[in-house]
Design an enzyme around this catalytic site. Structure first.
Site, short mmCIF file in Angstrom:
data_model
loop_
_atom_site.label_atom_id
_atom_site.label_comp_id
_atom_site.label_asym_id
_atom_site.label_seq_id
_atom_site.Cartn_x
_atom_site.Cartn_y
_atom_site.Cartn_z
CG PHE A 1 14.06 10.95 59.94
CD1 PHE A 1 14.76 10.18 60.85
CD2 PHE A 1 13.36 10.30 58.94
CE1 PHE A 1 14.76 8.79 60.78
CE2 PHE A 1 13.35 8.93 58.83
CZ PHE A 1 14.05 8.16 59.76
CD GLN B 1 9.49 10.65 50.52
OE1 GLN B 1 8.31 10.78 50.20
NE2 GLN B 1 10.26 11.70 50.81
N GLY B 2 8.28 5.26 51.06
CA GLY B 2 7.26 4.22 51.00
C GLY B 2 7.82 2.82 50.86
CG HIS C 1 14.64 2.78 52.15
ND1 HIS C 1 15.37 1.61 52.12
CD2 HIS C 1 14.11 2.94 50.91
CE1 HIS C 1 15.28 1.09 50.90
NE2 HIS C 1 14.53 1.87 50.16
N GLY C 2 12.85 4.61 55.91
CA GLY C 2 12.74 5.48 57.08
C GLY C 2 12.57 4.68 58.36
CB SER C 3 10.47 1.73 59.19
OG SER C 3 9.19 2.32 59.14
CD GLU D 1 14.57 20.94 66.31
OE1 GLU D 1 14.52 22.13 65.96
OE2 GLU D 1 15.62 20.28 66.30
NE ARG E 1 3.88 2.63 59.61
CZ ARG E 1 4.08 3.78 58.97
NH1 ARG E 1 3.16 4.73 59.04
NH2 ARG E 1 5.17 3.97 58.25
#
Length: 383
Positions: A229, A236-237, A240-242, A264, A276
Site C-alpha cells: 500500500f 501523502q497527508g 488519499h490513502g484513507s 500483511e 482511524r
C-alpha cells in the site's frame, strides 16, 4: 595527492537516498518537457511553460545500492528517474561533476567508482525505458494527451507491463518489499491518479496504488489481504490513502464472496490510517452500542463477521470503542475494562512473559496496558 584524498574521502561518498531523484512529469509540448528535465523544479511547482513536474526522493535504496546506502567515487552525483506521470514511461540518467576514476595516486590499488547504472537498470522495467531525453519528451506529450488509467477492460498483458513500472516504487518506500508473482491471477491492483488540467488538456498523474491477494477460505469464500500500500510522498497527508482504503474495505464489505479484510505486515503509519478509518465506520454504524467490558468471544465474533474486519483488528477496535464510551469516574466500570484489556495483552504475550516472576509479569502487563490506552486516546482524538 594521497593525503588529500584521505582527508577528503567523505567528499567522494554520496548518500544514495539523497542522490536518487524521482520526478513525475506531464507536459503539452516537447520543449516544455525538456525544460522541466533541465530545471530543478521544486516539489509541486508547475513549470511556467505548460509542464507539470513533481520531484521527490526515495526513503530506501538498499535493495539497489546495498545495506549502507552509500555510493563511492563521485562528486555532485545525481541519479534521475523521470517518469511520464500517467503511463510511467521512464527516462534514466546519471550525472556528476567529478568522478574518482583515473585520478593520479601512488596507492598500490586503483581507485574505482561504484557502478550506479547497472543496479538501477536491474529493477526497472526494460520495456518502459526510453533511450533519450527527446524521445522521452515526445512520449510525455503523447501520454499527457492520450493516457487513461487502466481499468477492468484493459488487456491483461498491457497492465502487467504497466505494473512492472509501478512496482519499482515499492523498493524506494516499503522496507523489505518484494515484487509479486504477476502470473498469479489472485492478485488485484488498485491505482489512484490525480487528474490535471494543462491548458484544456486532461492528463493523469500517479498518486499511489495498492496490491491485494485473494486467499481461499473454506468452503467457498475468499479472504483478501492487502499486501502493498503506497501513496507517493508528494501526495501523502492529504487523505488519499484513507480514500483508497475506504474504497477497498467497502468493496470487501459489500461482496458476499469475501469473509473479511486482512493486512500483511502493516507499517505504523498504515496501522494509524486503518485504525482511524475502521473506527469512524464502526462508530457511524453504532457497532459498539450496548457493549460493556468484558466482551465475550461470541459477541466479538459476531462483530467480526458482520463488519468483515479481521479478528485482531476488531478486538483492537472494540477496546477503543469501549474506552470512548467508558464512564471513567466509575471505578468499577474502569476496573472491568482494565482487566478485559490486560487479559488480552497477557494472552498475546504469554510466551514472552512465561519466564518472568509473577510480580514482573504484572508490572510488564500494567506497562503495556498504560501504553495501549495512551495510544487509543491518541487515535480517538484524531477521529
Amino acid at each position: 595527492m594521497d593525503e588529500i584524498l584521505a582527508a577528503n574521502a567523505s567528499q567522494w561518498v554520496a548518500d544514495s537516498n539523497s542522490a536518487v531523484f524521482l520526478r513525475l512529469i506531464s507536459g503539452e509540448t516537447t520543449e516544455s518537457v525538456l525544460n522541466a528535465l533541465r530545471a530543478d523544479i521544486a516539489e509541486d511547482e508547475e513549470g511556467a511553460d505548460g509542464a507539470d513536474a513533481i520531484e521527490f526522493h526515495p526513503i530506501f535504496t538498499y535493495p539497489i545500492y546495498g545495506e549502507q546506502e552509500r555510493i563511492f567515487g563521485y562528486k555532485g552525483l545525481r541519479i534521475s528517474l523521470y517518469y511520464a506521470a500517467g503511463s510511467l514511461a521512464t527516462y534514466f540518467s546519471v550525472d556528476y561533476t567529478k568522478r574518482i576514476d583515473g585520478l593520479e595516486t601512488s596507492l598500490p590499488v586503483q581507485l574505482k567508482s561504484d557502478d550506479v547504472d547497472t543496479p538501477m537498470r536491474k529493477v526497472l522495467s526494460e520495456n518502459s525505458l526510453v533511450g533519450s531525453r527527446e524521445e522521452f519528451a515526445e512520449r510525455v506529450v503523447k501520454d499527457t494527451k492520450e493516457f487513461k488509467p487502466h481499468g477492468k477492460k484493459v488487456h491483461e498483458y498491457e497492465f502487467r507491463e504497466y505494473h512492472r513500472r509501478l512496482q519499482t516504487f515499492l523498493l524506494f518506500y516499503i522496507e523489505g518489499a518484494q515484487f509479486i508473482d504477476e502470473t498469479d491471477e489472485r492478485w488485484q491492483v488498485f491505482t489512484v491518479y490525480e487528474r490535471l488540467d494543462l491548458n484544456g488538456i486532461t492528463s493523469y498523474s500517479l498518486v499511489g496504488y495498492c496490491t491485494m491477494y485473494e486467499f481461499f477460505h473454506w468452503p467457498d469464500s475468499k479472504r483478501p489481504r492487502i499486501s502493498q500500500f503506497l501513496v507517493l510522498p508528494p501526495f501523502q497527508g492529504q487523505g488519499h490513502g484513507s480514500e483508497l482504503y475506504r474504497y477497498i474495505y467497502g468493496m470487501v464489505k459489500a461482496s458476499p464472496q469475501y469473509v473479511d479484510l486482512t493486512v500483511e505486515d502493516p507499517s505504523e503509519s498504515f496501522d494509524d490510517m486503518r485504525d482511524r478509518n475502521d473506527m469512524r465506520y464502526l462508530l457511524d454504524h453504532h457497532a459498539f452500542d450496548g457493549l460493556t467490558a468484558p466482551v465475550s468471544p461470541e459477541d466479538l465474533h459476531k462483530l467480526q463477521i458482520e463488519y468483515k474486519i479481521s479478528k485482531r483488528q476488531m478486538a483492537r477496535c472494540v477496546e477503543m470503542g469501549l474506552l470512548k464510551m467508558l464512564d471513567k469516574p466509575n471505578a468499577e466500570a474502569y476496573g472491568r475494562y482494565r482487566l478485559f484489556v490486560k487479559r488480552r495483552i497477557y494472552a498475546q504475550n504469554v510466551d514472552l512473559l512465561s519466564g518472568l516472576e509473577d510480580d514482573e509479569k504484572k508490572q510488564k502487563v500494567a506497562e503495556s496496558f498504560a501504553s495501549v490506552v495512551n495510544d487509543y486516546h491518541r487515535v480517538l482524538s484524531l477521529i
